[in-house]
Write a protein that holds these residues in place. Structure first.
Motif, PDB file in Angstrom:
ATOM      1  N   ASN A  90       5.468   4.155   2.712  1.00  0.00           N
ATOM      2  CA  ASN A  90       5.395   5.581   3.005  1.00  0.00           C
ATOM      3  C   ASN A  90       6.593   6.329   2.437  1.00  0.00           C
ATOM      4  O   ASN A  90       7.669   5.760   2.239  1.00  0.00           O
ATOM      5  CB  ASN A  90       5.334   5.793   4.525  1.00  0.00           C
ATOM      6  N   HIS A  91       6.403   7.607   2.174  1.00  0.00           N
ATOM      7  CA  HIS A  91       7.480   8.463   1.675  1.00  0.00           C
ATOM      8  C   HIS A  91       7.175   9.895   2.076  1.00  0.00           C
ATOM      9  O   HIS A  91       6.093  10.201   2.596  1.00  0.00           O
ATOM     10  CB  HIS A  91       7.589   8.344   0.146  1.00  0.00           C
ATOM     11  N   SER A  92       8.133  10.783   1.869  1.00  0.00           N
ATOM     12  CA  SER A  92       7.988  12.187   2.288  1.00  0.00           C
ATOM     13  C   SER A  92       7.823  13.106   1.087  1.00  0.00           C
ATOM     14  O   SER A  92       8.422  14.186   1.032  1.00  0.00           O
ATOM     15  CB  SER A  92       9.202  12.612   3.122  1.00  0.00           C
ATOM     16  N   TYR A  93       6.998  12.716   0.134  1.00  0.00           N
ATOM     17  CA  TYR A  93       6.847  13.481  -1.103  1.00  0.00           C
ATOM     18  C   TYR A  93       5.362  13.705  -1.361  1.00  0.00           C
ATOM     19  O   TYR A  93       4.504  13.117  -0.715  1.00  0.00           O
ATOM     20  CB  TYR A  93       7.478  12.690  -2.259  1.00  0.00           C
ATOM     21  N   GLY A  94       5.055  14.600  -2.317  1.00  0.00           N
ATOM     22  CA  GLY A  94       3.710  14.666  -2.845  1.00  0.00           C
ATOM     23  C   GLY A  94       2.874  15.853  -2.489  1.00  0.00           C
ATOM     24  O   GLY A  94       1.843  16.074  -3.113  1.00  0.00           O
ATOM     25  N   CYS A  95       3.243  16.664  -1.487  1.00  0.00           N
ATOM     26  CA  CYS A  95       2.362  17.750  -1.058  1.00  0.00           C
ATOM     27  C   CYS A  95       2.576  18.995  -1.935  1.00  0.00           C
ATOM     28  O   CYS A  95       2.226  18.994  -3.097  1.00  0.00           O
ATOM     29  CB  CYS A  95       2.598  18.050   0.412  1.00  0.00           C
ATOM     30  N   GLY A  96       3.171  20.045  -1.385  1.00  0.00           N
ATOM     31  CA  GLY A  96       3.338  21.282  -2.159  1.00  0.00           C
ATOM     32  C   GLY A  96       4.579  21.256  -3.011  1.00  0.00           C
ATOM     33  O   GLY A  96       5.448  22.114  -2.880  1.00  0.00           O
ATOM     34  N   VAL A 148      11.999  12.172 -11.464  1.00  0.00           N
ATOM     35  CA  VAL A 148      12.876  11.231 -10.741  1.00  0.00           C
ATOM     36  C   VAL A 148      12.162  10.631  -9.532  1.00  0.00           C
ATOM     37  O   VAL A 148      12.055   9.399  -9.420  1.00  0.00           O
ATOM     38  CB  VAL A 148      14.197  11.911 -10.340  1.00  0.00           C
ATOM     39  N   PRO A 149      11.644  11.435  -8.583  1.00  0.00           N
ATOM     40  CA  PRO A 149      10.932  10.802  -7.456  1.00  0.00           C
ATOM     41  C   PRO A 149       9.647  10.100  -7.886  1.00  0.00           C
ATOM     42  O   PRO A 149       9.292   9.061  -7.317  1.00  0.00           O
ATOM     43  CB  PRO A 149      10.641  11.974  -6.514  1.00  0.00           C
ATOM     44  N   ILE A 150       8.953  10.650  -8.888  1.00  0.00           N
ATOM     45  CA  ILE A 150       7.715  10.005  -9.337  1.00  0.00           C
ATOM     46  C   ILE A 150       8.026   8.648  -9.953  1.00  0.00           C
ATOM     47  O   ILE A 150       7.353   7.644  -9.679  1.00  0.00           O
ATOM     48  CB  ILE A 150       6.975  10.911 -10.348  1.00  0.00           C
ATOM     49  N   ARG A 151       9.059   8.595 -10.786  1.00  0.00           N
ATOM     50  CA  ARG A 151       9.458   7.327 -11.395  1.00  0.00           C
ATOM     51  C   ARG A 151       9.892   6.321 -10.332  1.00  0.00           C
ATOM     52  O   ARG A 151       9.602   5.131 -10.421  1.00  0.00           O
ATOM     53  CB  ARG A 151      10.583   7.567 -12.399  1.00  0.00           C
ATOM     54  N   THR A 152      10.578   6.814  -9.304  1.00  0.00           N
ATOM     55  CA  THR A 152      11.022   5.934  -8.222  1.00  0.00           C
ATOM     56  C   THR A 152       9.837   5.309  -7.507  1.00  0.00           C
ATOM     57  O   THR A 152       9.808   4.096  -7.251  1.00  0.00           O
ATOM     58  CB  THR A 152      11.882   6.717  -7.218  1.00  0.00           C
ATOM     59  N   LEU A 153       8.836   6.121  -7.183  1.00  0.00           N
ATOM     60  CA  LEU A 153       7.647   5.602  -6.495  1.00  0.00           C
ATOM     61  C   LEU A 153       6.894   4.609  -7.373  1.00  0.00           C
ATOM     62  O   LEU A 153       6.391   3.589  -6.892  1.00  0.00           O
ATOM     63  CB  LEU A 153       6.735   6.762  -6.096  1.00  0.00           C
ATOM     64  N   ILE A 203       0.866  -1.185   0.000  1.00  0.00           N
ATOM     65  CA  ILE A 203       0.000   0.000   0.000  1.00  0.00           C
ATOM     66  C   ILE A 203       0.895   1.223   0.000  1.00  0.00           C
ATOM     67  O   ILE A 203       1.665   1.449   0.944  1.00  0.00           O
ATOM     68  CB  ILE A 203      -0.918   0.024   1.233  1.00  0.00           C
ATOM     69  N   THR A 204       0.849   2.002  -1.068  1.00  0.00           N
ATOM     70  CA  THR A 204       1.658   3.203  -1.155  1.00  0.00           C
ATOM     71  C   THR A 204       0.793   4.438  -0.965  1.00  0.00           C
ATOM     72  O   THR A 204      -0.435   4.343  -0.840  1.00  0.00           O
ATOM     73  CB  THR A 204       2.403   3.261  -2.502  1.00  0.00           C
ATOM     74  N   THR A 205       1.423   5.585  -0.920  1.00  0.00           N
ATOM     75  CA  THR A 205       0.708   6.837  -0.679  1.00  0.00           C
ATOM     76  C   THR A 205       1.031   7.834  -1.780  1.00  0.00           C
ATOM     77  O   THR A 205       2.077   7.764  -2.429  1.00  0.00           O
ATOM     78  CB  THR A 205       1.116   7.459   0.672  1.00  0.00           C
ATOM     79  N   SER A 206       0.143   8.780  -1.969  1.00  0.00           N
ATOM     80  CA  SER A 206       0.410   9.863  -2.903  1.00  0.00           C
ATOM     81  C   SER A 206       0.952  11.097  -2.193  1.00  0.00           C
ATOM     82  O   SER A 206       1.371  12.055  -2.851  1.00  0.00           O
ATOM     83  CB  SER A 206      -0.870  10.233  -3.665  1.00  0.00           C
TER      84      SER A 206
END
Length: 234
Positions: A167-173, A183-188, A131-134
């Protein structure tokens, strides 16, 4: 001197050092591979010289030069920071491209393993619900969901090995359309492609984040269904 079973790993045929994997390391005087005499106690995870290395000659591991000898290193010696000079790290602006072609390995023959074949043709060795997060703001929610699934659902589905929260620390503002955002989007995305996840995508989000769940699954089919039913042999 007692003969020892093979307890070191030579990573590449061109290496002139091997890694000690024996718990507790190797004792002085032990004999490896018939004729390699260990000249000093070597802890687990450290390197032992497989050949004589003269001063300023390269120390090779993974078929790469990891340093040069500060002093003469004899076969069987403990190779460490006292007798190896590390190469000077290049600046970020001068990092060379990896242009050496990878040697094609012969396919293994005569081996099998139990695995799960996914709809995309990949095969996993576990049947895990991921289960991942956006967005990082729902990390607590994911942790709670994972805890409830472990307690209440996993006992009812013996074909599912485990559940993990990604979980990760990305995606907000974030500047979601910035050139480097790929790069981070491809990683996720690539994490969710792990074959042990059964090629199923579950994303939890809030709706207000810059990184929308649809961005993480826009290259994958969205299906309603469960994980693999049973393992097969491959």
């Amino acid at each position: 001197m007692a003969e020892s079973a093979k307890r070191v790993i030579k990573v590449h045929p061109d290496d002139n050092v091997a890694i000690v994997v024996e718990v507790g390391g190797l004792a002085e005087g032990e004999v490896l591979n018939g004729d390699l005499v260990v000249t000093a106690a070597i802890p687990q995870g450290h390197k032992v010289a497989l050949a004589d290395i003269l001063i300023d000659e390269p120390v090779v591991r993974y078929a790469e030069v990891i340093g040069t000898a500060v002093t003469a290193i004899s076969r069987g010696d403990h190779v460490n920071e006292e007798n190896v000079r590390l190469p000077e790290a290049p600046s970020l602006d001068d990092l060379p491209l990896a242009t050496r072609p990878v040697t094609k390995q012969e396919p293994l023959d005569g081996y099998t393993f139990e695995g799960y074949r996914n709809p995309d043709g990949s095969v996993g060795t576990r049947n895990v619900l991921g289960i991942t997060t956006s967005v990082q703001c729902v990390a607590g929610t994911v942790d709670y969901v994972v805890s409830r699934i472990k307690q209440e659902l996993l006992p009812r589905f013996p074909n599912v090995d485990y559940v993990v929260g990604l979980n990760h620390s990305y995606g907000c503002g974030v500047a979601i359309n910035a050139p480097a955002a790929i790069v981070p989007i491809r990683t996720l995305k690539n994490i969710t492609h792990n074959p042990n996840f059964g090629n199923e995508v579950m994303v939890i989000g809030l709706g207000c984040e810059k990184l929308q769940p649809s961005t993480l699954i826009d290259d994958q089919p969205v299906r309603i269904g469960g994980l693999n039913d049973q393992a097969q042999r491959y």
